[in-house]
Design an enzyme around this catalytic site. Structure first.
Site, PDB file in Angstrom:
ATOM      1  N   THR A 127      -2.619 -57.001 -93.141  1.00 59.92           N
ATOM      2  CA  THR A 127      -1.845 -58.178 -93.434  1.00 59.92           C
ATOM      3  C   THR A 127      -2.327 -59.368 -93.967  1.00 59.92           C
ATOM      4  O   THR A 127      -1.964 -59.663 -95.022  1.00 59.92           O
ATOM      5  CB  THR A 127      -0.856 -58.617 -92.331  1.00 59.92           C
ATOM      6  N   ASN A 152       3.927 -46.129 -95.567  1.00 62.14           N
ATOM      7  CA  ASN A 152       3.852 -46.237 -94.213  1.00 62.14           C
ATOM      8  C   ASN A 152       4.822 -45.479 -93.420  1.00 62.14           C
ATOM      9  O   ASN A 152       4.678 -44.752 -92.295  1.00 62.14           O
ATOM     10  CB  ASN A 152       3.921 -47.600 -93.562  1.00 62.14           C
ATOM     11  N   GLN A 179      -2.759 -47.083 -95.062  1.00 67.78           N
ATOM     12  CA  GLN A 179      -2.488 -45.864 -94.549  1.00 67.78           C
ATOM     13  C   GLN A 179      -3.216 -44.677 -95.115  1.00 67.78           C
ATOM     14  O   GLN A 179      -3.035 -43.978 -94.850  1.00 67.78           O
ATOM     15  CB  GLN A 179      -0.831 -45.696 -94.788  1.00 67.78           C
ATOM     16  N   SER A 219      -7.251 -51.358 -93.116  1.00 70.09           N
ATOM     17  CA  SER A 219      -7.079 -51.766 -91.957  1.00 70.09           C
ATOM     18  C   SER A 219      -8.016 -50.897 -90.868  1.00 70.09           C
ATOM     19  O   SER A 219      -8.045 -49.820 -91.231  1.00 70.09           O
ATOM     20  CB  SER A 219      -5.534 -51.619 -91.467  1.00 70.09           C
ATOM     21  N   HIS A 225      -7.156 -50.198 -87.402  1.00 71.98           N
ATOM     22  CA  HIS A 225      -6.612 -49.580 -86.089  1.00 71.98           C
ATOM     23  C   HIS A 225      -5.652 -48.496 -86.739  1.00 71.98           C
ATOM     24  O   HIS A 225      -5.144 -47.859 -86.128  1.00 71.98           O
ATOM     25  CB  HIS A 225      -5.443 -50.698 -85.570  1.00 71.98           C
ATOM     26  N   THR A 227     -15.784 -67.608 -88.095  1.00 69.53           N
ATOM     27  CA  THR A 227     -16.845 -66.641 -87.397  1.00 69.53           C
ATOM     28  C   THR A 227     -16.720 -65.344 -87.361  1.00 69.53           C
ATOM     29  O   THR A 227     -15.348 -64.876 -87.052  1.00 69.53           O
ATOM     30  CB  THR A 227     -17.039 -67.144 -85.864  1.00 69.53           C
ATOM     31  N   CYS A 281      19.421 -49.509 -85.514  1.00 68.54           N
ATOM     32  CA  CYS A 281      19.453 -50.110 -84.165  1.00 68.54           C
ATOM     33  C   CYS A 281      17.899 -50.171 -83.545  1.00 68.54           C
ATOM     34  O   CYS A 281      17.651 -50.696 -82.540  1.00 68.54           O
ATOM     35  CB  CYS A 281      20.253 -48.799 -83.360  1.00 68.54           C
TER      36      CYS A 281
END
Lengths: 404, 127
Positions: free
Chosen positions: A76, A155, A183, A203, A205, A243, A328
């Protein structure tokens, strides 16, 4: 087999044991906890060394120069820095940006903010298979276009955009090309020495590294300039102060190193699992695959089960950790904007489930999933008035529904 | 989404699932919602000569709360007169099931469904 089965690798992945072990060596007094910016003692030097190594490992996976890697807090932030930073730096040259409706919110919302600042954004619609037509990109480019931003792998539906071809359109015109590769890194081969890509977001993770860690590739040939979005001590060549999080960075480096070594074999295995899942589901009645099957990342399957609402299906599939494009399950009560952008009717968007597989998914997981999904979809269809109408031969699209 | 035990119970063991012959004169059918919005409820009531709802059936396409709201409603309307059933409020359903605010529209849909079923039954009696 362990229940629930994790099939949401596109949302996040567990940290690989090898990565976690390495990461823990950079936290405590007994480990290397120093500030890499401390030039006056060995604590700092050791951290700097570890960070340099990680920078090389991240660069190696995508065949870049380590000096082209800027550490961030995640994809992001990388997307924000790339798009906003480039737009601000080059705004005297032009204030037009081209992107796609199916981009991640980190790209779309950054573009929305730029619109408020007076930039003009073209949001391209992909084709029904999720891929952007090259001619549409070509037609959108103008004399004042400064940046094109297109994600490598989507994604939600996992489709792979042809970034090599897009770069061939932008580079001769001197337009910067940013790719969100959150991705795709570690799943699709990327060679930045060959690609005409100027900026690429990563990214940690999504590829078995820790959350809160990312990187931005900022090309040197041709040289790309960015206006910093974070001000401070001038770290990362002034592009991103703060840092450096040594343990996170080392972990990202290790995750990328493992990916480089293992991705070819791993992708073959995961693709077999994905195909096994699709082959197990595709013969059910009224089942639709969302996004192109061929130009698709190995671990993604996005399927709509018509006449069954996604959230209730997820409730029924509580042995599985999956996600849905149903309204939903979102806080906004809007169905997936990605599925709408590829022209899926709202009811099919409401009925969609994303299965994403990864390093720890087994054949047993997949076989259990197939059986469970078939059973629960059948059960919910028996509860569905739309399924009943379908069986009676009523065309649901012709019914006058009262929207609410 | 964390649901209440009552929602989970109705979702896992829905009551009175099914359909009546919709053309029968003693049956009223209410179909509300829209597939594009993510929920459609079909509620049917069978009414005796005294104007009492003897039986009810439902089918629902929608989230867990929508299924639970309609399942609960079928339990509530049985044995009620049409005018009593007419009085059922969405807030009663939302309260009974402890629906979170974003799911209150599911109970509104259930109220609409019983009203539509009653009105369908009454229209049939006029002809």
């Amino acid at each position: 087999m362990k229940l629930p089965i994790y099939l949401d690798y596109s949302a996040t992945t567990p940290v690989d044991e090898r990565v976690a072990e390495k990461m823990c060596q950079y936290l405590t007094f007994g480990g290397n906890f120093g500030n890499a910016a401390s030039r006056s003692h060995s604590f700092g030097w050791k951290s700097e060394q570890a960070i340099d190594q990680a920078r090389s490992q991240v660069a190696a996976l995508v065949n870049a120069d380590p000096r082209e890697i800027v550490w961030t807090s995640g994809a992001t932030e990388s997307n924000n820095l790339a798009i906003r930073g480039a737009a601000h730096f080059y705004q005297k040259k032009g204030r037009h940006i081209v992107t796609c409706k199916t981009e991640h919110k980190a790209v779309l919302d950054t573009c929305r903010q730029l619109e408020r600042e007076g930039f003009e954004i073209t949001y391209l619609s992909p084709q029904a298979n999720g891929l952007i037509a090259l001619k549409d990109i070509e037609a959108a480019l103008r004399d004042d276009t400064v940046l094109v931003s297109v994600m490598h792998v989507n994604n939600e539906i996992g489709v792979i955009q042809d970034i090599a071809k897009i770069g061939e359109l932008t580079r001769p015109k001197g337009i910067l090309f940013h790719v969100d590769a959150a991705q795709s890194a570690g799943k699709v081969a990327i060679d930045l020495s060959e690609l005409n890509v100027d900026l690429m977001s990563f990214s940690a993770h999504k590829i078995y590294g820790p959350k809160g860690m990312g990187a931005l590739y900022v090309g040197r040939k041709p040289r790309v300039r960015l206006e910093a979005q974070m001000f401070g001590g001038g770290h990362e060549r002034g592009m991103r102060s703060g840092t450096l999080a040594t343990h996170q960075i080392v972990a990202m480096g290790e995750a990328f190193r493992i990916a480089k070594e293992e991705m070819v074999a791993e992708n073959i295995r995961i693709e077999q699992l994905r195909n096994r899942l699709w082959n197990g589901l595709k013969d059910m009645e009224e089942v639709y695959l969302n996004g192109d099957l061929e130009h698709r990342v190995s671990g993604n399957l996005n399927v709509s089960f018509n006449f069954v609402e996604g959230e209730s299906l997820i409730m029924a599939l509580k042995d599985l950790a999956v996600s849905s494009g149903s309204a939903c399950t979102s806080s906004s009560l809007e169905p997936s904007y990605v599925l709408r952008a590829i022209g899926r009717e709202d009811e099919l968007a409401h009925s969609s489930i994303r299965f994403s597989m990864g390093r720890y998914t087994t054949i047993d997981d997949i076989d259990y999933t197939i059986k469970l999904v078939k059973d629960k979809v059948q059960k919910l269809r028996e509860l569905s008035p739309l399924w009943e109408m379908y069986l009676d031969g009523i065309d649901i699209s012709q019914v006058q529904w009262a929207a609410h | 989404m964390a649901y209440s035990e009552k929602v989970m119970d109705h979702y896992e063991n829905p009551r009175n699932v099914g359909s009546f012959e919709k053309d029968a004169t003693d049956v009223g059918t209410g179909m509300v919602g829209a597939p594009a919005c993510g929920d459609v409820m079909k509620l049917q009531i069978r009414v005796n000569k005294a104007g009492v709802i003897e039986d009810a059936r439902f089918k629902t396409y929608g989230c867990g709360s929508a299924i639970a709201s309609s399942s609960l409603l079928t339990e509530w309307v049985k044995g009620k007169t049409l005018s009593e059933a007419q009085e059922i409020k969405n807030s009663d359903i939302a309260e009974e099931l402890a629906l979170p605010p974003v799911k209150v529209h599911c109970s509104v849909l259930a109220e609409d469904a019983i009203k539509a079923a009653i009105s369908d039954y009454q229209d049939k009696q006029k002809t």
